[in-house]
Structure formats: C-alpha cells, structure tokens
Design an enzyme around this catalytic site. Sequence first.
Site, PDB file in Angstrom:
ATOM      1  N   GLU A 186       1.002  -1.165   0.040  1.00  0.00           N
ATOM      2  CA  GLU A 186      -0.004  -0.117   0.117  1.00  0.00           C
ATOM      3  C   GLU A 186       0.850   1.205  -0.003  1.00  0.00           C
ATOM      4  O   GLU A 186       1.982   1.166   0.676  1.00  0.00           O
ATOM      5  CB  GLU A 186      -0.922  -0.136   1.347  1.00  0.00           C
ATOM      6  N   TRP A 273      15.429  36.099  -1.244  1.00  0.00           N
ATOM      7  CA  TRP A 273      14.277  36.550  -0.381  1.00  0.00           C
ATOM      8  C   TRP A 273      15.042  37.990   0.338  1.00  0.00           C
ATOM      9  O   TRP A 273      14.380  38.241   1.299  1.00  0.00           O
ATOM     10  CB  TRP A 273      14.087  35.798   0.801  1.00  0.00           C
ATOM     11  N   GLU A 305      13.661  22.609   1.923  1.00  0.00           N
ATOM     12  CA  GLU A 305      14.228  23.045   0.896  1.00  0.00           C
ATOM     13  C   GLU A 305      15.285  23.907   1.329  1.00  0.00           C
ATOM     14  O   GLU A 305      14.697  24.980   2.126  1.00  0.00           O
ATOM     15  CB  GLU A 305      13.187  23.624  -0.041  1.00  0.00           C
TER      16      GLU A 305
END
Length: 383
Positions: A186, A273, A305
């Site tokens: 599964e 950023w 990340e």
Amino acid sequence: MFIYLIKFIIICITSLLKYTQALGFVKRCDDKFVLNKKTFYFTGANNYYLHYLNTSITAEEVFSTCEKHGLNVMRTWAFMDKEYSYNDHGHYYTYYNNVTREIEVNEGVNGLQRIDEVISIAEKHGIRLILTLTNNWVDFGGLEQWVRDFGYDTHDAFFTVPEIKKSFKKYIKTLINRTNTITGNELRAWGNGFQNQKPYDTTILTKWLDEMSTYIKYLDPNHMVSTGEEGFGLPKVESDNDIYFLDDGNDFRKNAALKNIDFATIHLYPNYWNFKNLVEDGIQYIVSHAEVAKKQLNKPIIMEEFGLFVKNRDKEFPALLESMMENDYNGIMIWMLADHTYPDFDSFTLYDEDLTKYFDKFTSLQNKKSGKKVICKKCKVLF
C-alpha cells in the site's frame, strides 16, 4: 525555478510521508523523530522530475547517489494534471471531467503507475519518500490549474470552494488506499504541499490545513502530517523583511500548532528573499523558526528545501548548515539533487560531486545524532 512545491498538502499539508512499506515507521516523540525506539535525524534532497522523465534511468541514478552519500529521504512530486501546458511526455494523474465537475484520477501505465516505479526504486535503495500532492502554482497542474478547471478566477477558491475540496480529498483518498502495482504494498504516503501563499486572510489557509490534515488522519492515523510550507508569517521577529509579515496569508505558528500537524517545515532561499546579509539573515530565519517549533510547540522541524547559488556555496552553505545543526533541525533537505543528464535550470541544482564537497560532512553529523535511545509513551507515527 520549480520550487513551487505545494504549500499544502496542497497542499500545504505535507501529509507527510510514508516512504516505503519495507522500511520501518518513523514516529514522533515530542520534538524528536523516533525509529525503532531511537532518535532519527536525517539529510535528504528534493527532485520533481523522477516520476515522468526516463524514470528507470534518472530515478536509479538519483537514488543511487542518495544511498552513496547517506541521504535517506527524498521529497518528490505525486501530482501532474493533464492540462499542464508543458506536459509533452504524456503522463498525468488527474484531469477535469466537464460532465461530473470532478477531478478524475488516472491509475494507468501513464498515470499513478509512474509513481509506483519511483517508490519501488526508492525502496530498493533504502530511501524514504515524502510525496507532495500539489503545488501553489500552475506548474505540473497545481492549485492554480484546478481553480481554472472549475471555472474560478481567484486563488483562494482552492481553499474554500466545496467542489474543489471534495475533488482534492478524492485524490488524497486514492493515493492513501492505493496498492503499488510493482511492490504490492500500500502506498500510504502523502506530502501535501509546498509553499502555500495567498489567500491574504491567514484564517483561510489555517482552516484549510486543519480540514485536510484531519481528513488525512481519519483515513490513515499511522502517518505524520505537516504543512509543507516555507515558514512565512512570523510577525514577532524583529525584521523589516516582508517574509515575516502575514500579508501572503501564512501564519507559521498557527499552522504548525494545529492538532493534526505533527511537525513544522520551512524552506530557505537567501538569494531570492531580499536578505541584506545571506548568512546573518539566514541564521535569523533558522533560529526564529526552531524557537517556535521546538521550544514553544514541542514539535520537530524540517528544513524541507534549502538552496543557494553556486557562487555562494563555499562560504554561506556551511555557515547556514551549521546553524541548522546547532538549532537541532530534525531533517535537512537540499534543493535539488539531479542526475547528470539534467541541466541546472534554476541555479540551485546539485549533483553527485557537489554532495561530496558541500553536504557529506553534515550528513555524517546528522547520523551521529541518530540512534540515541528514546523512552516515549505517546509516540505518533511519522514516516
């Protein structure tokens, strides 16, 4: 750059992950991950193309590289919409049905069986997987594509419109209940998302994360769930950088504090950023989020990340990684690891030889933190 992962399981949830049936389950005990009653720290990597680009060759090289360097977790995509404009390889997992107004799932050889192959190769190399379920953008048919399919034009429709949420839950349920056509196991793995941004009202995303993480736990209480977010929205930090503001609709602390969110995630891209000093501002970001996750919420935290341009790696890479170690990050994952046939499109790509130069030292240090005996009566299963 394709770092638009999901922000959510979406999804923003990182439904965190299962990895593979043959590997033992990782659990959570307070702010630690636990494997076989011992602490579990890890290093890992991201790769978004394994499931559609020459999987038998590219996945084999990438997972072999991970095994060679001791990386034991890989984060990769488990979503691909038929309407994605660059889908020239013919593989897709979802498509919009105009008649039923639902998302349909493709479980055929050009559908989810592609993920089956990735999982089977990862299992062969002893690599655990974090599978992301969507992404905050149009790329690969993420959130924005679904909004368009259903005829809406606002980003937050994905988080608020009942018929879209219904289809997303349908896809989640299909993955959770799926049996791998190669291994016979599964799947039981989810990752929710990547970089959730917008809506601008933070309560919308937090409510959505609460709903989806609760749904995943209902279907599979044995695996951990996270947000997959970048960590934006931490207003008490003393900084004029808008990544700490709540304007993008993220509230890191409230999202990470949700009952069915087992651990926190953040991302770090200093070059993008508006950091005035890549190391100082980067360390502030690392420390402030660890403070919230580990000390205030008593939950593990993963640097999900982390990427730097090549020109900054010699100095900034070790300084920031050392800060992650000092602040007890449970997992550290680079963006991104590729095989040698894949170009460096985003200036963040690392290859086999780069791991030797920049990352092996920190993998060794993380491994040394693993293996300490843990006595915990209330552990929650993670991977």
